[in-house]
Enzyme design. Structure first.
Site, PDB file in Angstrom:
ATOM      1  N   LYS A  46       0.836  -1.210   0.000  1.00 54.78           N
ATOM      2  CA  LYS A  46       0.000   0.000   0.000  1.00 54.78           C
ATOM      3  C   LYS A  46       0.871   1.261   0.000  1.00 54.78           C
ATOM      4  O   LYS A  46       0.536   2.256  -0.641  1.00 54.78           O
ATOM      5  CB  LYS A  46      -0.945  -0.011   1.199  1.00 54.78           C
ATOM      6  CG  LYS A  46      -2.084  -1.013   1.062  1.00 54.78           C
ATOM      7  CD  LYS A  46      -2.985  -1.029   2.294  1.00 54.78           C
ATOM      8  CE  LYS A  46      -4.115  -2.036   2.135  1.00 54.78           C
ATOM      9  NZ  LYS A  46      -5.009  -2.076   3.307  1.00 54.78           N
ATOM     10  N   ARG A  50       1.041   4.371  -2.639  1.00 55.68           N
ATOM     11  CA  ARG A  50       1.013   5.779  -2.221  1.00 55.68           C
ATOM     12  C   ARG A  50       2.188   6.560  -2.814  1.00 55.68           C
ATOM     13  O   ARG A  50       2.024   7.702  -3.260  1.00 55.68           O
ATOM     14  CB  ARG A  50       1.059   5.884  -0.696  1.00 55.68           C
ATOM     15  CG  ARG A  50      -0.224   5.495   0.001  1.00 55.68           C
ATOM     16  CD  ARG A  50      -0.150   5.869   1.469  1.00 55.68           C
ATOM     17  NE  ARG A  50      -1.370   5.550   2.196  1.00 55.68           N
ATOM     18  CZ  ARG A  50      -1.671   6.029   3.404  1.00 55.68           C
ATOM     19  NH1 ARG A  50      -0.802   6.838   4.007  1.00 55.68           N
ATOM     20  NH2 ARG A  50      -2.797   5.692   4.000  1.00 55.68           N
ATOM     21  N   HIS A 178      -1.832  -9.365  12.261  1.00 55.72           N
ATOM     22  CA  HIS A 178      -2.760  -8.236  12.238  1.00 55.72           C
ATOM     23  C   HIS A 178      -3.568  -8.153  13.539  1.00 55.72           C
ATOM     24  O   HIS A 178      -3.763  -7.059  14.086  1.00 55.72           O
ATOM     25  CB  HIS A 178      -3.692  -8.347  11.041  1.00 55.72           C
ATOM     26  CG  HIS A 178      -3.010  -8.069   9.739  1.00 55.72           C
ATOM     27  ND1 HIS A 178      -3.679  -8.052   8.536  1.00 55.72           N
ATOM     28  CD2 HIS A 178      -1.720  -7.778   9.435  1.00 55.72           C
ATOM     29  CE1 HIS A 178      -2.833  -7.767   7.554  1.00 55.72           C
ATOM     30  NE2 HIS A 178      -1.640  -7.612   8.079  1.00 55.72           N
TER      31      HIS A 178
END
Length: 221
Positions: A46, A50, A178
């Site tokens: 991710k 970006r 996570h």
């Protein structure tokens, strides 16, 4: 995730895209540089997206939607099931670490409001409505009140939880990493939203009547 690099190239070629919202909608990857392997790969990818967006000066908004309710609320944050526990519930640590839970339709509502809002341009928008900032213990208490049934609570110390990663498949290893960040570390709530490139959605759009989690749970009675 990295297939989005093709979208970035297409946006650069088109030259007329007014706003790009990449596929994020979870934890803010910019705050997850310390994440455990192997689960950190999603955050790294991710951040690669970006970087490409920002280097190309593409107008954008990043949405940090935290925990989608369907994956975390009916099951009281239990792994490997989406259904409510019947007899017992595993509690991460002392169960008091706060996370943030969002009805998926509310995620969509806030996202659509951001899409052409100049206040959200080139910013990270956190979905953090006050009444949906809850600990696992608070979720369990809401379910017990609604269902009329008291569950046996089985605490899992952090060391035991992390040790359970050994010898399991990749998907489970990612999930454990996570969950550790969410429910032991408190990665969704252990910081304040404050800099010039961050906003909180429920403050920007107070007119949206978001779903509280006890109301969400009623669907599973």
């Amino acid at each position: 995730l990295l297939l989005q690099l093709k979208l970035v190239e297409a946006i650069k070629e088109a030259g007329n895209v007014k706003r790009f919202l990449p596929s994020e909608f979870g934890m803010n990857p910019a705050r997850m540089g310390h994440a455990l392997e192997p689960g950190r790969v999603s955050f790294d990818e991710k951040m690669e997206i970006r970087k490409a967006i920002e280097e190309a000066n593409i107008p954008h908004t990043y949405i940090s939607a935290n925990c989608f309710a369907a994956y975390f609320v009916p099951n009281l944050c239990q792994m490997r099931t989406l259904l409510p526990p019947k007899e017992e519930v595993h509690v991460y640590g002392d169960g008091n670490v706060k996370a943030i839970f969002m009805d998926e339709d509310d995620v969509a509502a806030y996202t659509i409001r951001c899409i052409d809002d100049p206040r959200a341009l080139n910013k990270t928008i956190y979905l953090r409505p006050e009444e949906n900032i809850l600990s696992q213990n608070e979720l369990i208490a809401k379910w017990e009140k609604l269902s009329g049934k008291v569950l046996e609570k089985i605490p899992i110390p952090s060391e035991e939880f992390l040790a359970s990663i050994k010898g399991t498949d990749l998907a489970n290893q990612v999930g454990i990493g996570h969950y550790y960040h969410l429910f032991y570390e408190g990665c969704l709530t252990n910081f304040d939203i404050g800099d010039n490139w961050e906003e909180e959605a429920s403050l920007l759009y107070p007119e949206i009547q978001y779903i509280r989690m006890d109301e969400y749970m009623k669907r599973y009675l």
